[in-house]
Design an enzyme around this catalytic site. Structure first.
Site, mmCIF file in Angstrom:
data_model
loop_
_atom_site.group_PDB
_atom_site.id
_atom_site.type_symbol
_atom_site.label_atom_id
_atom_site.label_comp_id
_atom_site.label_asym_id
_atom_site.label_seq_id
_atom_site.Cartn_x
_atom_site.Cartn_y
_atom_site.Cartn_z
ATOM 1 N N CYS A 145 -1.133 5.927 9.098
ATOM 2 C CA CYS A 145 -1.580 4.616 8.600
ATOM 3 C C CYS A 145 -2.753 4.848 7.651
ATOM 4 O O CYS A 145 -2.762 5.815 6.897
ATOM 5 C CB CYS A 145 -1.963 3.698 9.756
ATOM 6 S SG CYS A 145 -3.304 4.325 10.792
ATOM 7 N N ARG A 149 0.837 -1.204 0.000
ATOM 8 C CA ARG A 149 0.000 0.000 0.000
ATOM 9 C C ARG A 149 0.869 1.250 0.000
ATOM 10 O O ARG A 149 0.574 2.226 -0.706
ATOM 11 C CB ARG A 149 -0.941 -0.011 1.210
ATOM 12 C CG ARG A 149 -2.042 -1.047 1.128
ATOM 13 C CD ARG A 149 -2.849 -1.105 2.426
ATOM 14 N NE ARG A 149 -3.602 0.128 2.681
ATOM 15 C CZ ARG A 149 -4.262 0.359 3.820
ATOM 16 N NH1 ARG A 149 -4.249 -0.538 4.803
ATOM 17 N NH2 ARG A 149 -4.934 1.492 3.964
#
Length: 284
Positions: free
Chosen positions: A240, A179
């Protein structure tokens, strides 16, 4: 409490003190949207005796379209008081054992003026050791919790945009490296792929033992940050997907003695929006 500044407590400690009147236990289990069964249903099916359920989505700023953003001090105090927790209680937070949300709730408490503890290994280790669990809802007696917000512990998008030029703070991304590099689509629809320019990659699951659910020793934590290129003696902000798993990095930094690490509350859900700030892709 154990004579240590380490936020972690063992299952042995909790088992010995769970009956103490001033020890309050919180189940902070959390899952991504759409994952079933819901965390509350898991809690109702099995939780540590006496534990109340802390809903990360409920204890948040409902006026903000971003998920589970920090609430006001007034709301946090009211929500926590409803859970039967007062300022003088000893609070132990746990999650299912995957380090998904207990550190987030720990950091919220710390940001609102109270040090609490995290159960090392969570429910996973507790159950693996054959310790008692119970079902159903716990109805606590409401208490009073006075919260004061410490803004130093949280960062906004505006602050991190300014940091792109100043580089005053290191930014560490707790998402998977795939990611981070932008190799895969984000789980939340409509978000761009990639990372905050100049940020480091350190997936949060590198910091705990998946087999036992316990956080890795301090030497291993220190090596993980060094391996990611992070300098522990310089200011750090963790990030995050939506401000939850970043707190695992924050917890590890706190355990390593890093002063005042901060958390980017909006994280990639805010930064990665179609009209958001610049995005970088590829390796660090």
């Amino acid at each position: 409490m154990p004579a240590t500044t380490d936020p972690l407590v063992s299952t042995e400690w909790l088992a010995a003190h769970i009956g103490d009147a001033n020890v309050k236990v919180i189940d902070a289990s959390f899952k991504m949207p759409g994952v079933l069964p819901l965390p509350k249903d898991d809690y109702l099916a099995s939780h540590i005796p006496g534990a109340v359920f802390f809903d990360v989505d409920a204890v948040s700023d409902h006026s903000n379209p971003l998920p589970h953003m920090f609430p006001s001090a007034e709301q946090f105090g009211g929500d926590v008081g409803t859970l039967g927790i007062g300022n003088d209680d000893i609070v132990v937070v746990y999650d299912s054992g995957g380090w998904v949300a207990a550190p987030r709730v720990w950091w919220m408490f710390l940001s609102f003026g109270k040090e609490v503890r995290i159960l090392d290994g969570g429910l996973k280790k507790w159950v693996a050791e054959g310790r008692k669990v119970e079902k159903g809802e716990v109805a606590p007696k409401p208490s009073t919790f006075r919260a004061t917000f410490d803004a130093r512990r949280v960062r906004s998008m505006e602050q991190l945009v300014a940091n792109l030029s100043s580089r005053a703070e290191q930014v560490i991304d707790a998402r998977t490296n795939e990611r981070y590099q932008g190799k895969v689509a984000e789980p939340r629809p409509g978000l761009r792929s990639g990372h905050i320019p100049g940020s480091f990659s350190l997936p949060y699951n590198n910091l705990f033992d998946a087999a036992t659910g316990t956080m890795k020793p301090l030497d291993a934590l220190r090596a993980a940050f060094a391996g990611a290129g992070v300098k522990l003696d310089a200011p750090i902000v963790t990030s995050c997907g939506s401000g939850v798993s970043a707190a695992v990095l924050t917890l590890a930094l706190y355990r390593l003695g890093v002063e005042n690490p901060a958390l980017y509350d909006g994280s990639w859900t805010e930064w990665g929006a179609a009209d958001g700030p610049p995005v970088a892709t590829g390796p660090a």
